[in-house]
Design an enzyme around this catalytic site. Structure first.
Site, PDB file in Angstrom:
ATOM      1  N   LYS A 199       0.831  -1.214   0.000  1.00 39.29           N
ATOM      2  CA  LYS A 199       0.000   0.000   0.000  1.00 39.29           C
ATOM      3  C   LYS A 199       0.859   1.255   0.000  1.00 39.29           C
ATOM      4  O   LYS A 199       0.656   2.185  -0.786  1.00 39.29           O
ATOM      5  CB  LYS A 199      -0.940   0.002   1.209  1.00 39.29           C
ATOM      6  CG  LYS A 199      -1.969   1.111   1.142  1.00 39.29           C
ATOM      7  CD  LYS A 199      -2.350   1.642   2.489  1.00 39.29           C
ATOM      8  CE  LYS A 199      -1.325   2.624   2.990  1.00 39.29           C
ATOM      9  NZ  LYS A 199      -1.628   3.209   4.281  1.00 39.29           N
ATOM     10  N   ASP A 232      -6.283   0.889   1.394  1.00 40.01           N
ATOM     11  CA  ASP A 232      -6.214   0.831   2.860  1.00 40.01           C
ATOM     12  C   ASP A 232      -7.570   0.342   3.364  1.00 40.01           C
ATOM     13  O   ASP A 232      -8.442  -0.035   2.586  1.00 40.01           O
ATOM     14  CB  ASP A 232      -5.829   2.197   3.453  1.00 40.01           C
ATOM     15  CG  ASP A 232      -6.924   3.236   3.246  1.00 40.01           C
ATOM     16  OD1 ASP A 232      -7.952   2.925   2.594  1.00 40.01           O
ATOM     17  OD2 ASP A 232      -6.764   4.353   3.736  1.00 40.01           O
TER      18      ASP A 232
END
Ligand code: SF4
Length: 227
Positions: A121, A139
């Site tokens: 991420k 996320d």
């Protein structure tokens, strides 16, 4: 409603809600954004923004941070989650940038992930925000709201969410949508209780449409639910 219609309506209505969405993390250069994103794991951007001014004043570049010890970094970041681990990550990450990457943050997602504290991420955030690559960092907010709206189907992991979003989006829509979904999740479509009464996505949101159908069968109104 087809998948394409749902995506089109979501993009249109999110543009109405968050026309100029961007990261809420504060930074002055690429290295500082990398530090801020590492610190934001399992922590709020608000908290990170409270502590980074002092940290960046003391250690403005990766060369400065590479010379520090984890013990020296710790007091600056003690109020974020996992400060012990993150202190070590920051020092080791800065050292690798200096030693291997000539003090430059790499643009390649695989290379970014060789830096300590940088997962998929975080690497995608840097690639998207700094290097304008078509990447979708997923996320907890992006994962949750994508599922509720119906942009994804049975995506159990953040990777599955990323793959489904990437498959259905045009390249040019990815960057803005990423920030819009985060803001939607942070301020309206909250984890515990979504505030559908304040949301412009009710026309295309799978969760809302199914809730509405359920309430109709019980002779209840949406207004009663959200008052
Ligand atoms: S309508 Fe409700 S569930 Fe759907 S995105 Fe908006 S807040 Fe979330």
């Amino acid at each position: 409603m087809t998948k394409k219609e749902r995506y089109d309506l979501t993009l249109k209505n999110l543009d109405g809600l968050f026309p100029e969405a961007q990261t809420e993390l504060q930074y002055n250069n690429t290295f500082q954004l990398l530090v801020a994103v590492i610190l934001s794991a399992q922590c709020t951007d608000k908290r990170v923004n409270q502590i980074t001014p002092a940290l960046f004043e003391k250690y403005p570049t990766c060369e400065d941070m590479a010379k520090a010890s984890a013990e020296e970094i710790f007091p600056y970041i003690r109020s974020v989650s996992y400060p012990n681990s993150k202190s070590k990550y920051l020092v080791n990450c800065a050292k690798r940038l200096v030693e291997v990457y000539n003090s430059q943050v790499p643009s390649d997602v695989k290379e970014l992930q060789t830096l300590q504290g940088v997962g998929r991420k975080t690497a995608n955030v840097i690639a998207a925000v700094v290097f304008h690559q078509a990447k979708m960092p997923v996320d907890t907010h992006v994962h949750r709201v994508s599922r509720r709206i119906g942009l994804t189907d049975n995506a159990k992991t953040v990777l599955q969410t990323e793959e489904q979003l990437m498959k259905n989006l045009k390249k040019n829509d990815i960057a803005l949508l990423h920030h819009q979904l985060i803001l939607l999740g942070r301020y309206i479509c909250k984890a515990r209780k979504p505030e559908c009464n304040n949301c412009k996505l009710t026309v295309c949101c799978k969760y809302f449409i199914s809730l509405q159908n359920k309430l109709q069968k019980q002779n209840k109104t949406i207004e009663q639910t959200f008052k």
